[in-house]
Scaffold this motif. Structure first.
Motif, short mmCIF file in Angstrom:
data_model
loop_
_atom_site.label_atom_id
_atom_site.label_comp_id
_atom_site.label_asym_id
_atom_site.label_seq_id
_atom_site.Cartn_x
_atom_site.Cartn_y
_atom_site.Cartn_z
N GLY A 59 40.22 48.59 50.87
CA GLY A 59 38.78 49.49 49.90
C GLY A 59 38.40 48.80 48.73
O GLY A 59 37.58 49.24 47.50
N LEU A 60 39.02 47.49 47.71
CA LEU A 60 38.93 46.24 47.46
C LEU A 60 37.36 46.13 47.33
O LEU A 60 36.85 45.58 48.47
N THR A 61 36.44 46.42 46.73
CA THR A 61 35.20 45.98 45.79
C THR A 61 35.56 45.33 44.66
O THR A 61 35.40 45.62 43.88
N PRO A 62 33.77 44.53 44.44
CA PRO A 62 33.78 44.14 43.02
C PRO A 62 33.83 45.09 41.74
O PRO A 62 33.90 45.15 40.84
N ASP A 63 32.92 46.39 42.26
CA ASP A 63 32.71 46.91 41.92
C ASP A 63 34.01 48.44 40.65
O ASP A 63 33.87 48.68 39.68
N LYS A 64 34.73 47.88 41.69
CA LYS A 64 36.04 48.84 41.14
C LYS A 64 36.79 48.72 39.71
O LYS A 64 37.74 49.46 39.37
N GLY A 65 36.74 47.05 39.32
CA GLY A 65 37.21 46.91 38.33
C GLY A 65 38.14 45.53 38.58
O GLY A 65 38.05 44.68 39.38
N ALA A 69 48.03 29.67 38.08
CA ALA A 69 47.54 27.94 37.76
C ALA A 69 48.74 27.44 39.04
O ALA A 69 48.62 25.96 39.08
N GLY A 70 49.06 27.91 40.19
CA GLY A 70 49.80 27.91 41.18
C GLY A 70 49.47 27.58 42.08
O GLY A 70 48.01 27.75 42.17
N GLY A 71 49.71 26.93 43.46
CA GLY A 71 48.77 26.90 44.69
C GLY A 71 47.83 28.22 45.14
O GLY A 71 46.83 27.93 45.21
N VAL A 72 48.78 28.86 45.05
CA VAL A 72 47.73 30.54 45.94
C VAL A 72 47.28 31.37 44.68
O VAL A 72 46.26 31.06 45.26
N GLY A 73 47.56 30.73 43.50
CA GLY A 73 46.91 31.69 42.25
C GLY A 73 45.72 30.99 42.05
O GLY A 73 44.59 31.51 41.82
N SER A 74 45.46 29.41 42.34
CA SER A 74 44.25 28.27 42.22
C SER A 74 43.71 29.51 42.91
O SER A 74 42.00 29.70 42.60
N VAL A 75 43.74 28.89 43.95
CA VAL A 75 42.37 29.48 44.94
C VAL A 75 42.35 30.75 44.87
O VAL A 75 40.90 31.31 45.02
N ALA A 76 43.00 31.60 45.25
CA ALA A 76 42.73 33.19 45.04
C ALA A 76 41.46 33.13 43.68
O ALA A 76 40.74 34.19 44.09
N THR A 77 41.77 33.11 42.83
CA THR A 77 41.02 32.69 41.66
C THR A 77 39.50 31.86 41.76
O THR A 77 38.33 33.08 41.58
N MET A 78 40.01 30.94 42.54
CA MET A 78 38.57 30.30 42.73
C MET A 78 37.74 31.54 44.02
O MET A 78 36.40 31.95 43.95
N ILE A 79 38.46 32.31 44.64
CA ILE A 79 38.40 32.82 45.59
C ILE A 79 37.83 34.30 45.00
O ILE A 79 36.06 34.74 45.42
N LEU A 80 38.06 35.36 44.69
CA LEU A 80 37.58 36.41 43.63
C LEU A 80 36.44 36.36 43.21
O LEU A 80 35.46 36.83 43.06
N SER A 81 36.57 35.07 41.78
CA SER A 81 35.14 34.95 40.84
C SER A 81 33.89 34.68 42.08
O SER A 81 33.18 35.09 41.48
N LEU A 140 33.23 35.68 44.76
CA LEU A 140 33.07 36.91 45.84
C LEU A 140 31.78 37.97 44.73
O LEU A 140 32.12 39.62 44.62
N GLY A 141 32.72 37.89 43.23
CA GLY A 141 31.95 38.51 42.10
C GLY A 141 32.60 39.40 41.23
O GLY A 141 32.82 40.50 40.61
N TYR A 142 33.81 38.98 42.48
CA TYR A 142 34.95 39.97 41.23
C TYR A 142 35.44 39.36 39.44
O TYR A 142 35.66 38.48 39.69
N SER A 180 38.17 27.74 34.20
CA SER A 180 37.08 26.77 34.96
C SER A 180 36.86 27.26 36.18
O SER A 180 36.24 26.73 37.29
N LEU A 181 38.57 27.81 36.59
CA LEU A 181 38.12 28.56 38.39
C LEU A 181 37.64 29.07 38.44
O LEU A 181 36.96 30.23 39.96
N GLY A 182 37.77 30.69 37.64
CA GLY A 182 36.54 31.22 37.42
C GLY A 182 37.33 32.98 37.06
O GLY A 182 36.44 33.44 37.06
N ALA A 183 38.11 33.02 35.76
CA ALA A 183 39.15 33.35 35.63
C ALA A 183 38.24 34.13 34.45
O ALA A 183 37.52 33.50 33.43
N SER A 184 38.14 35.19 34.01
CA SER A 184 37.60 36.32 33.10
C SER A 184 38.15 36.03 32.39
O SER A 184 38.36 35.76 30.74
N THR A 185 39.09 36.77 32.08
CA THR A 185 40.72 36.86 31.17
C THR A 185 41.98 35.74 31.49
O THR A 185 42.82 36.19 32.47
N ILE A 186 42.69 35.70 30.18
CA ILE A 186 43.60 34.83 30.60
C ILE A 186 44.64 35.61 29.54
O ILE A 186 44.88 36.85 29.01
#
Length: 329
Positions: free
Chosen positions: A144-150, A158-170, A172-174, A191-197
């Motif tokens: 049920g996750l969609t970008p409008d949910k928050g 900054a690791g491998g999974v986290g880096s790619v997850a950040t790219m994918i999610l951003s 897709l508009g998250y 630079s990968l798309g994170a809005s907040t650290i």
């Protein structure tokens, strides 16, 4: 053929070294692949360590849990010489010789055709880490996750999974909140798309209250332990956490309250034994939804000679982004 061979003499420590070995040393299986690229994952670091991290069953051993390349020969009708293929998981590189060699011989069931639009190098920039990240995004969306949910929280960002997850999610508009214990990676994550650290210290300790204010519409967690327990109490009603790792420990000092009072879902993500059809689905999503320019910016190139040092570095949490190993380099 050239290979990074880990050898062990009696009770002494295992030691990796570049060797020229005959192709006849490869294990028996249906498909022989000319390996073009591999990568470095946490498990690879374990397999390169002095005791094999409890993963290596028999020495000498060729690690490398991921590889991409071209089929050289096949006794299985699904693959023919010249086909481009990708392999992740199935305990290749652990119990079965892996991708740190110019050739690999594996079961046809373990391979996936290289998706259209991806090169072998890009596939290994993705690797198990990116494949796992995409499986996690798919699982959150399926629940049920969609970008409008928050905002979506990504731990170990900054690791491998986290880096790619950040790219994918951003991509897709998250809105992505990236957790890191390395302040110097803040600009990289943005630079990968994170809005907040989010500093790791903000989530590193559990609290006595089983529920906190609702903050996150979803979470991809590579840390486990105390941080996962803390995050569960901060999820929005009906939200899900995709658990992909245990860098912070295997224990989960949590209560069932978030599940009972907020309907939170804890989703286990396994990439090793993932069924073939879901592998295809995930790789097709990677080719479609992963911003390749951002992926390239996160790549650290390497050769077989670099692997012993990189293996030690990834175990110490000192590898940022994705390592791509040019086997012929």
């Amino acid at each position: 053929m050239k290979a990074l061979l880990v050898e062990k003499d009696g009770d002494g420590p295992a030691k990796p070294a570049i060797r020229d070995i005959p192709e006849s040393d490869l294990p028996e299986a249906e498909v022989t692949v000319a390996v073009e690229y591999s990568t470095v994952n946490y498990k690879d670091g374990l397999c390169l360590s002095e005791n094999g991290g409890g993963l290596v069953r028999k020495y000498p051993h060729v690690p490398g849990i991921d590889f991409a390349g071209t089929v050289e020969s096949s006794s299985d009708d699904r693959y023919a010489p010249g086909d481009k293929v990708v392999l992740t998981g199935w305990r290749v590189g652990e119990a079965h010789w892996g991708g740190y060699a110019e050739k690999a011989r594996v079961r046809a069931d373990w391979l996936v055709p290289l998706p259209a639009g991806l090169t072998s190098r890009q596939a290994m920039a993705v690797g198990t880490a990116g494949f796992t990240a995409m499986l996690s995004v798919m699982a959150l969306e399926d629940h049920g996750l969609t970008p409008d949910k928050g905002p979506v929280l990504v731990t170990g960002a900054a690791g491998g999974v986290g880096s790619v997850a950040t790219m994918i999610l951003s991509g897709l508009g998250y809105e992505v909140a990236a957790v890191t214990g390395r302040p110097e990676t803040g600009d990289y994550l943005k630079s990968l798309g994170a809005s907040t650290i989010v500093p790791r210290a903000d989530l590193a300790e559990t609290v006595k209250r089983p529920l906190e204010s609702e903050a996150w519409a979803g979470c991809i967690d590579a840390v486990g332990g105390d941080m996962l327990a803390r995050v569960l109490g901060q999820m929005k009603y009906g939200a899900s956490v995709a658990a992909v790792g245990l860098a912070g420990g295997a224990k989960l000092p949590a209560t069932v309250i978030p599940f009972l009072l907020r309907g939170v879902n804890l989703l286990g993500i396994d990439s090793v034994m993932q069924p073939y059809e879901n592998r295809l689905r995930a790789w097709e999503r990677v080719a479609r939804d992963l911003p390749m320019d951002k992926l390239e910016a996160a790549v650290q190139p390497a050769t077989l000679d670099d692997l012993p040092k990189l293996g030690a570095a990834i175990l110490q949490g000192q590898v940022k982004g994705r390592v791509v190993v040019d086997i012929a380099g």
